[in-house]
Design a protein around this motif. Sequence first.
Motif, PDB file in Angstrom:
ATOM      1  N   UNK A 125       0.828  -1.205   0.000  1.00  0.00           N
ATOM      2  CA  UNK A 125       0.000   0.000   0.000  1.00  0.00           C
ATOM      3  C   UNK A 125       0.865   1.259   0.000  1.00  0.00           C
ATOM      4  N   UNK A 126       2.050   1.181   0.630  1.00  0.00           N
ATOM      5  CA  UNK A 126       2.954   2.335   0.648  1.00  0.00           C
ATOM      6  C   UNK A 126       3.301   2.754  -0.781  1.00  0.00           C
ATOM      7  N   UNK A 127       3.680   1.797  -1.633  1.00  0.00           N
ATOM      8  CA  UNK A 127       3.896   2.011  -3.060  1.00  0.00           C
ATOM      9  C   UNK A 127       5.047   2.977  -3.364  1.00  0.00           C
ATOM     10  N   UNK A 128       5.960   2.588  -4.257  1.00  0.00           N
ATOM     11  CA  UNK A 128       7.059   3.490  -4.652  1.00  0.00           C
ATOM     12  C   UNK A 128       6.538   4.650  -5.489  1.00  0.00           C
ATOM     13  N   UNK A 129       7.249   5.763  -5.481  1.00  0.00           N
ATOM     14  CA  UNK A 129       6.851   6.920  -6.271  1.00  0.00           C
ATOM     15  C   UNK A 129       7.116   6.699  -7.756  1.00  0.00           C
ATOM     16  N   UNK A 130       7.964   5.714  -8.070  1.00  0.00           N
ATOM     17  CA  UNK A 130       8.215   5.368  -9.465  1.00  0.00           C
ATOM     18  C   UNK A 130       7.407   4.112  -9.821  1.00  0.00           C
ATOM     19  N   UNK A 131       7.133   3.958 -11.098  1.00  0.00           N
ATOM     20  CA  UNK A 131       6.336   2.825 -11.580  1.00  0.00           C
ATOM     21  C   UNK A 131       7.223   1.573 -11.640  1.00  0.00           C
TER      22      UNK A 131
END
Length: 243
Positions: A125-131
């Motif tokens: 859920x935190x998820x990286x800012x890059x794809x």
Amino acid sequence: MSRIPILSLFVLLSLSLAGCSDPPLINALDDGDEKLALTLIEQGADINARNRADDPVLAVAIRDGYEEVVQSLLHKNVDVNAKGDLGVTPLMLAISGEHPELARALIERGADVNAEDRMGNNAMIIMPLKDDVQLIQLLIDKGAGVNKVNKNGLSPLMVASFLGHVEIMKLLLAQGAKVDAQTVDGSTALMRAARQGHVEAVRLLLANGADPKLRNSDGEMAITWARKHNRQEVMELLTAAGD
């Protein structure tokens, strides 16, 4: 037997005399002295020490971007799942702080991909800012669920949609992410993508069956959010889908 360098001994004594409540290793990192921190680690400093905010050494090193210190701590078998005051894990910090290689190193050392903070967030859920689809694939391979939600009902797909991470969205959808899942207030991935004006994300969600007529607790649809933020191309897509 190796001896603590004079500089290290001086710093230790100075901190003690000053009555500083943070451990020397924490202070070295806070002062930006990576060389001293590495020396203290090699000389047997407590690698699982915590600062006054209850953040462990590993979390401080990751947060401040001291990659060599992190690698040294991992080599010494630091607790990779030590949570900070808000329940945030080192893995979450590595992902949110844009340190994908550190995230991978933590996972290799046994970091729990499903550990949660106080809000129910985990590494997915935190998820990286890059794809970074490879990183998300690694989390899935290690057992992270694509339909995990936090206490507000926020899912990985919703976060990826808000950020416009189309490749991650494709992966999540292929792994069975619920396209029309709603948060506690009724918002959806489509609403979040529409709000941000992520045209390709909106197109992808619609192609995977997202319902543009779903409403949140305020009665708003995805097109409402697009209209509020003047997302013209998104509005056209949603209008066509609604018809």
